[in-house]
Write a protein that holds these residues in place. Structure first.
Motif, PDB file in Angstrom:
ATOM      1  N   LEU A  68       0.665  -1.120  -0.191  1.00  0.00           N
ATOM      2  CA  LEU A  68      -0.039   0.074   0.000  1.00  0.00           C
ATOM      3  C   LEU A  68       0.864   1.213   0.187  1.00  0.00           C
ATOM      4  CD1 LEU A  68      -2.967  -1.099   2.359  1.00  0.00           C
ATOM      5  CD2 LEU A  68      -2.847  -1.260  -0.231  1.00  0.00           C
ATOM      6  N   PRO A  69       1.879   1.340   0.605  1.00  0.00           N
ATOM      7  CA  PRO A  69       2.721   2.469   0.700  1.00  0.00           C
ATOM      8  C   PRO A  69       3.369   2.543  -0.755  1.00  0.00           C
ATOM      9  CG  PRO A  69       3.419   1.407   2.493  1.00  0.00           C
ATOM     10  CD  PRO A  69       2.286   0.447   1.929  1.00  0.00           C
ATOM     11  N   VAL A  70       3.788   1.620  -1.473  1.00  0.00           N
ATOM     12  CA  VAL A  70       4.305   1.724  -2.920  1.00  0.00           C
ATOM     13  C   VAL A  70       3.272   2.427  -3.752  1.00  0.00           C
ATOM     14  CG1 VAL A  70       5.338   0.423  -4.938  1.00  0.00           C
ATOM     15  CG2 VAL A  70       6.271   0.011  -2.571  1.00  0.00           C
ATOM     16  N   ALA A  71       1.925   1.618  -3.488  1.00  0.00           N
ATOM     17  CA  ALA A  71       0.740   2.173  -4.434  1.00  0.00           C
ATOM     18  C   ALA A  71       0.533   3.611  -4.216  1.00  0.00           C
ATOM     19  CB  ALA A  71      -0.384   1.458  -4.135  1.00  0.00           C
ATOM     20  N   THR A  72       0.707   4.108  -2.984  1.00  0.00           N
ATOM     21  CA  THR A  72       0.602   5.492  -2.680  1.00  0.00           C
ATOM     22  C   THR A  72       1.491   6.275  -3.365  1.00  0.00           C
ATOM     23  OG1 THR A  72      -0.673   4.961  -0.486  1.00  0.00           O
ATOM     24  CG2 THR A  72       0.215   7.262  -0.770  1.00  0.00           C
ATOM     25  N   LEU A  73       2.698   5.987  -3.230  1.00  0.00           N
ATOM     26  CA  LEU A  73       3.805   6.534  -3.939  1.00  0.00           C
ATOM     27  C   LEU A  73       3.765   6.738  -5.502  1.00  0.00           C
ATOM     28  CD1 LEU A  73       6.623   8.200  -3.852  1.00  0.00           C
ATOM     29  CD2 LEU A  73       7.657   5.613  -4.019  1.00  0.00           C
ATOM     30  N   ILE A  74       3.222   5.547  -5.855  1.00  0.00           N
ATOM     31  CA  ILE A  74       2.924   5.504  -7.565  1.00  0.00           C
ATOM     32  C   ILE A  74       1.922   6.531  -7.819  1.00  0.00           C
ATOM     33  CG2 ILE A  74       2.040   4.286  -9.346  1.00  0.00           C
ATOM     34  CD1 ILE A  74       3.368   1.638  -8.150  1.00  0.00           C
ATOM     35  N   GLY A  75       0.763   6.725  -6.930  1.00  0.00           N
ATOM     36  CA  GLY A  75      -0.161   7.513  -7.379  1.00  0.00           C
ATOM     37  C   GLY A  75       0.025   8.909  -7.137  1.00  0.00           C
ATOM     38  N   PHE A  76       0.940   9.239  -6.014  1.00  0.00           N
ATOM     39  CA  PHE A  76       1.680  10.624  -5.965  1.00  0.00           C
ATOM     40  C   PHE A  76       2.538  11.163  -7.302  1.00  0.00           C
ATOM     41  CE2 PHE A  76       4.919  13.719  -4.621  1.00  0.00           C
ATOM     42  CZ  PHE A  76       4.208  14.624  -3.878  1.00  0.00           C
ATOM     43  N   ILE A  77       3.443  10.012  -7.690  1.00  0.00           N
ATOM     44  CA  ILE A  77       4.276  10.596  -8.774  1.00  0.00           C
ATOM     45  C   ILE A  77       3.361  10.727 -10.109  1.00  0.00           C
ATOM     46  CG2 ILE A  77       6.036   9.388 -10.233  1.00  0.00           C
ATOM     47  CD1 ILE A  77       7.048   8.200  -7.870  1.00  0.00           C
ATOM     48  N   GLU A  78       2.349   9.672 -10.238  1.00  0.00           N
ATOM     49  CA  GLU A  78       1.565   9.882 -11.452  1.00  0.00           C
ATOM     50  C   GLU A  78       0.634  11.324 -11.594  1.00  0.00           C
ATOM     51  OE1 GLU A  78      -1.581   7.156 -13.908  1.00  0.00           O
ATOM     52  OE2 GLU A  78      -1.850   7.379 -11.946  1.00  0.00           O
ATOM     53  N   ASN A  79       0.786  11.731 -10.422  1.00  0.00           N
ATOM     54  CA  ASN A  79      -0.217  13.320 -10.619  1.00  0.00           C
ATOM     55  C   ASN A  79       0.821  14.412 -10.320  1.00  0.00           C
ATOM     56  OD1 ASN A  79      -2.286  14.994 -10.671  1.00  0.00           O
ATOM     57  ND2 ASN A  79      -3.129  14.714  -8.712  1.00  0.00           N
ATOM     58  N   THR A  80       2.272  14.084 -10.351  1.00  0.00           N
ATOM     59  CA  THR A  80       3.154  15.257 -10.195  1.00  0.00           C
ATOM     60  C   THR A  80       4.444  15.413 -11.362  1.00  0.00           C
ATOM     61  OG1 THR A  80       4.403  13.633  -8.709  1.00  0.00           O
ATOM     62  CG2 THR A  80       2.899  15.533  -7.903  1.00  0.00           C
ATOM     63  N   PHE A  81       4.875  14.163 -11.634  1.00  0.00           N
ATOM     64  CA  PHE A  81       6.123  14.236 -12.482  1.00  0.00           C
ATOM     65  C   PHE A  81       5.866  13.436 -13.870  1.00  0.00           C
ATOM     66  CE2 PHE A  81       7.621  13.995  -7.927  1.00  0.00           C
ATOM     67  CZ  PHE A  81       8.067  15.390  -7.899  1.00  0.00           C
ATOM     68  N   ILE A  82       4.927  12.454 -13.852  1.00  0.00           N
ATOM     69  CA  ILE A  82       4.709  11.385 -15.126  1.00  0.00           C
ATOM     70  C   ILE A  82       3.753  11.801 -15.750  1.00  0.00           C
ATOM     71  CG2 ILE A  82       4.885   9.273 -15.699  1.00  0.00           C
ATOM     72  CD1 ILE A  82       7.596   9.904 -14.245  1.00  0.00           C
TER      73      ILE A  82
END
Length: 199
Positions: A26-40
């Motif tokens: 779940l922490p990794v999924a949260t990080l992926i969600g964060f990255i998707e809405n900022t840098f990627i």
């Protein structure tokens, strides 16, 4: 294509699968969600779908974690837009070649910010542009969070539902119907562009 071939071509997917088997799902999924809405700008399904596929009974929890990260990423971009519109967002939009789109999006918040944000969240429109524009326009923060959460939850929970229904075949189903998905997304995007220009 075999899983071995996929692993050779995408070490990141292999690493994500390792994380999914451990306590960091779940922490990794949260990080992926964060990255998707900022840098990627590219779709992140090839990265986060393995998290759902390896834990199909917990796919909805992965979707919730992705949504949480996405909202947090949206808030980060909203804050940058609100505080550093000229210093940070303007150069970022130039780097992404999205200056005209960003300025047009800013104008739409004067008329109907909620509909604008919601449509940005469900179309192939670069989401970072929309959330940064919301901050720069001073759009209502509670309504911003609601629009982001509603629009992005459609995508994440639809994918989670697909995984829970068909399991590891989910990615195969997505690839099989990729053209239809692109056509629907393109139609939604065209409708959103028309809305921004004429309404």
């Amino acid at each position: 294509m075999s899983d071995t071939d996929t692993t050779k071509r995408s070490p990141l997917r292999d690493r994500v699968k390792e994380w999914a088997r451990g306590p960091w799902l779940l922490p990794v999924a949260t990080l992926i969600g964060f990255i998707e809405n900022t840098f990627i700008l590219a779709p992140m399904e090839p990265v986060f779908m393995p998290l759902m596929v390896l834990r199909p009974k917990r796919a909805w929890m992965v979707a919730a974690a992705l949504l949480l990260g996405n909202v947090l990423g949206g808030l980060a971009m909203y804050g940058l837009g609100a505080v550093f519109a000229e210093e940070a967002i303007a150069p970022l939009m130039r780097m992404l070649d999205a200056t005209d789109t960003y300025e047009q999006t800013l104008k739409t918040f004067d008329n109907d910010g909620f509909a604008t944000l919601f449509m940005i969240g469900v179309t192939p429109f670069p989401f970072q542009v929309g959330v940064a524009a919301a901050g720069a326009a001073g759009y209502s923060l509670p309504l911003f969070i609601l629009a982001v959460a509603l629009s992005r939850s459609i995508r994440y929970f639809a994918l989670a539902g697909l995984v829970m229904l068909v399991g590891e075949r989910a990615e195969e189903v997505l690839k099989k119907h990729q053209l239809e998905i692109l056509l629907v997304g393109g139609a939604l995007f065209a409708g959103f562009v028309i809305y921004m220009i004429f309404f």
